[in-house]
Design a protein around this motif. Sequence first.
Motif, PDB file in Angstrom:
ATOM      1  N   MET A   1      81.224  -3.232  49.980  1.00  0.00           N
ATOM      2  CA  MET A   1      80.347  -3.691  48.949  1.00  0.00           C
ATOM      3  C   MET A   1      81.206  -4.634  47.990  1.00  0.00           C
ATOM      4  SD  MET A   1      77.166  -3.795  47.930  1.00  0.00           S
ATOM      5  CE  MET A   1      76.567  -2.484  49.105  1.00  0.00           C
ATOM      6  N   ASN A   2      80.487  -5.887  47.733  1.00  0.00           N
ATOM      7  CA  ASN A   2      80.997  -6.829  46.905  1.00  0.00           C
ATOM      8  C   ASN A   2      81.157  -6.191  45.667  1.00  0.00           C
ATOM      9  OD1 ASN A   2      81.677  -9.290  45.846  1.00  0.00           O
ATOM     10  ND2 ASN A   2      79.375  -9.719  45.211  1.00  0.00           N
ATOM     11  N   THR A   3      82.481  -6.394  44.977  1.00  0.00           N
ATOM     12  CA  THR A   3      82.612  -6.241  43.800  1.00  0.00           C
ATOM     13  C   THR A   3      82.756  -7.129  42.813  1.00  0.00           C
ATOM     14  OG1 THR A   3      84.051  -4.370  44.496  1.00  0.00           O
ATOM     15  CG2 THR A   3      84.190  -5.095  41.993  1.00  0.00           C
ATOM     16  N   PRO A   4      81.601  -7.400  41.879  1.00  0.00           N
ATOM     17  CA  PRO A   4      81.615  -8.570  40.884  1.00  0.00           C
ATOM     18  C   PRO A   4      82.647  -9.228  40.269  1.00  0.00           C
ATOM     19  CG  PRO A   4      79.864  -7.077  40.437  1.00  0.00           C
ATOM     20  CD  PRO A   4      80.558  -6.330  41.229  1.00  0.00           C
ATOM     21  N   GLY A   5      83.157 -10.225  40.464  1.00  0.00           N
ATOM     22  CA  GLY A   5      84.378 -10.620  39.893  1.00  0.00           C
ATOM     23  C   GLY A   5      85.378 -10.851  40.921  1.00  0.00           C
ATOM     24  N   GLN A   6      84.969 -10.418  42.211  1.00  0.00           N
ATOM     25  CA  GLN A   6      85.817 -10.697  43.161  1.00  0.00           C
ATOM     26  C   GLN A   6      85.133 -11.599  44.424  1.00  0.00           C
ATOM     27  OE1 GLN A   6      86.751  -6.758  44.584  1.00  0.00           O
ATOM     28  NE2 GLN A   6      88.429  -6.598  43.226  1.00  0.00           N
ATOM     29  N   THR A   7      85.936 -11.685  45.506  1.00  0.00           N
ATOM     30  CA  THR A   7      85.524 -12.685  46.481  1.00  0.00           C
ATOM     31  C   THR A   7      84.722 -11.727  47.557  1.00  0.00           C
ATOM     32  OG1 THR A   7      87.514 -13.957  46.427  1.00  0.00           O
ATOM     33  CG2 THR A   7      86.052 -14.150  48.281  1.00  0.00           C
ATOM     34  N   ALA A   8      83.542 -12.057  47.960  1.00  0.00           N
ATOM     35  CA  ALA A   8      82.638 -11.239  48.784  1.00  0.00           C
ATOM     36  C   ALA A   8      83.156 -11.533  50.338  1.00  0.00           C
ATOM     37  CB  ALA A   8      81.260 -11.744  48.929  1.00  0.00           C
ATOM     38  N   THR A   9      83.081 -10.326  51.372  1.00  0.00           N
ATOM     39  CA  THR A   9      83.638 -10.542  52.645  1.00  0.00           C
ATOM     40  C   THR A   9      82.616 -11.156  53.613  1.00  0.00           C
ATOM     41  OG1 THR A   9      85.084  -8.649  52.018  1.00  0.00           O
ATOM     42  CG2 THR A   9      84.677  -9.360  54.381  1.00  0.00           C
ATOM     43  N   GLY A  10      82.760 -12.169  54.091  1.00  0.00           N
ATOM     44  CA  GLY A  10      81.768 -12.730  54.959  1.00  0.00           C
ATOM     45  C   GLY A  10      82.197 -12.530  56.449  1.00  0.00           C
ATOM     46  N   PRO A  11      81.742 -13.402  57.285  1.00  0.00           N
ATOM     47  CA  PRO A  11      80.705 -14.488  57.094  1.00  0.00           C
ATOM     48  C   PRO A  11      79.347 -13.719  57.033  1.00  0.00           C
ATOM     49  CG  PRO A  11      81.377 -14.502  59.461  1.00  0.00           C
ATOM     50  CD  PRO A  11      82.054 -13.534  58.883  1.00  0.00           C
ATOM     51  N   GLY A  12      78.554 -14.738  56.530  1.00  0.00           N
ATOM     52  CA  GLY A  12      77.061 -14.583  56.608  1.00  0.00           C
ATOM     53  C   GLY A  12      76.364 -15.255  57.447  1.00  0.00           C
ATOM     54  N   LEU A  13      74.990 -14.818  57.922  1.00  0.00           N
ATOM     55  CA  LEU A  13      74.133 -15.638  58.678  1.00  0.00           C
ATOM     56  C   LEU A  13      72.815 -15.830  57.936  1.00  0.00           C
ATOM     57  CD1 LEU A  13      73.170 -17.003  61.452  1.00  0.00           C
ATOM     58  CD2 LEU A  13      72.537 -14.610  61.962  1.00  0.00           C
ATOM     59  N   TYR A  14      72.461 -17.119  57.680  1.00  0.00           N
ATOM     60  CA  TYR A  14      71.172 -17.193  57.083  1.00  0.00           C
ATOM     61  C   TYR A  14      70.164 -17.743  58.062  1.00  0.00           C
ATOM     62  CZ  TYR A  14      67.270 -19.174  54.278  1.00  0.00           C
ATOM     63  OH  TYR A  14      66.136 -19.360  53.804  1.00  0.00           O
ATOM     64  N   ILE A  15      68.783 -17.224  58.394  1.00  0.00           N
ATOM     65  CA  ILE A  15      67.776 -17.626  59.041  1.00  0.00           C
ATOM     66  C   ILE A  15      66.769 -18.149  58.280  1.00  0.00           C
ATOM     67  CG2 ILE A  15      66.311 -17.008  61.154  1.00  0.00           C
ATOM     68  CD1 ILE A  15      68.482 -14.674  60.967  1.00  0.00           C
ATOM     69  N   HIS A  16      66.221 -19.553  58.344  1.00  0.00           N
ATOM     70  CA  HIS A  16      65.088 -19.803  57.533  1.00  0.00           C
ATOM     71  C   HIS A  16      63.901 -19.780  58.443  1.00  0.00           C
ATOM     72  CE1 HIS A  16      63.328 -22.020  54.232  1.00  0.00           C
ATOM     73  NE2 HIS A  16      62.794 -22.789  54.821  1.00  0.00           N
TER      74      HIS A  16
END
Length: 371
Positions: A1-16
């Motif tokens: 889980m992303n902790t605010p203030g830190q870098t999130a772990t990716g990558p992500g996929l976005y589908i429009h």
Amino acid sequence: MNTPGQTATGPGLYIHVPVCASQCAYCAFFSMAPARELVAAWLAGIRRDLSELPDGFAPATVYIGGGTPTALEEEELARLFELLAGHVELGGAGEWSCEVNPGSLTSAKAELLRAAGVNRLSIGAQSFHPDTLRLLGRGHHADDTRASVELARQAGFRHIALDLIYGVPGVTAAMFAADLEAALALEPEHISCYCLEIEPGTPFSRRAAAGELAIDEAEQRRQFELSRRVLTAAGLGHYEISNFTLPGRECRHNGLYWSGGEYLGIGPAAHSHWRGKRWGHTEELPEWSRAFEETLEPAAKARETLVMGLRRIAGWNRREFRAATGFEINDLRGPEIARLAADGLLVETQESLRLADDALFISDTVFAELV
Ligand code: SF4
């Protein structure tokens, strides 16, 4: 889980998903009526985009947005999931979100989404007041939102996010307080409160130009502060300017955008940030192409990452920023940061940098000094 203030772990996929049953009066997102031939052409384009993803692409987060993904018919959603499963390694996608418009979710669609692996629904409630929904041009009623939450829970969703809009002309703080209470009554894990902006090219911008409606910034600020008071008192932590969550339920996909993470977008109007490049697709159907592609100059990219990360209430941990960008925060905008801190708009410590509480509502003004 992303902790605010830190870098999130990716990558992500976005589908429009570029279809909506109707166009809301304030919305500038790219979407069209969900004609079946158009959706078939869109699915063919999605297949093409998927085939161009890097081999073995394994996103940590998936986000299906729009538009209105749930305006797709069941068989169209099923085809989308079939295509995704055929091209993407989905086993590591710990968070898989899908946007939902109240009134467009059926129990069959909710079960289809859940069975495919979607584990987070973002429901566009916007308001629970009939006059506000009508003014916004929303095609649903408050009871549709309640029914969507109920269907989602029945289908097994344990992570439901509700979106609200505040600062709508004619909506008082008391009316918005009632919206907040109505949203909380549905016990979502996450609530987003977005400030209404008049976007060019929308029915609202034409009405504003004709003098029929106007934004009251003082009222918008009152409602922003109200959302902070009411939602935090209800146990939802304020973790990003527009976002509140139960502990551990932050949106990880959006966390990538706020921390300079990598993501690939497919579909028309989708954007990507990957291996130092950024590109975006044209807003076109049935075919789309790259509207732009740019290689990011490292310092400019780092300044952009700085600003995006300051959207998080915790701001940036300096060590994490260095790890994410290779730059020291103060080497990028030292004098500006010192001045903004002296003006009470930024809070600087040896370990971190964040927006002051009083600067959250006027963050764009602060960010303009830092990019
Ligand atoms: S449903 Fe969402 S994407 Fe579609 S027009 Fe309304 S606000 Fe825009």
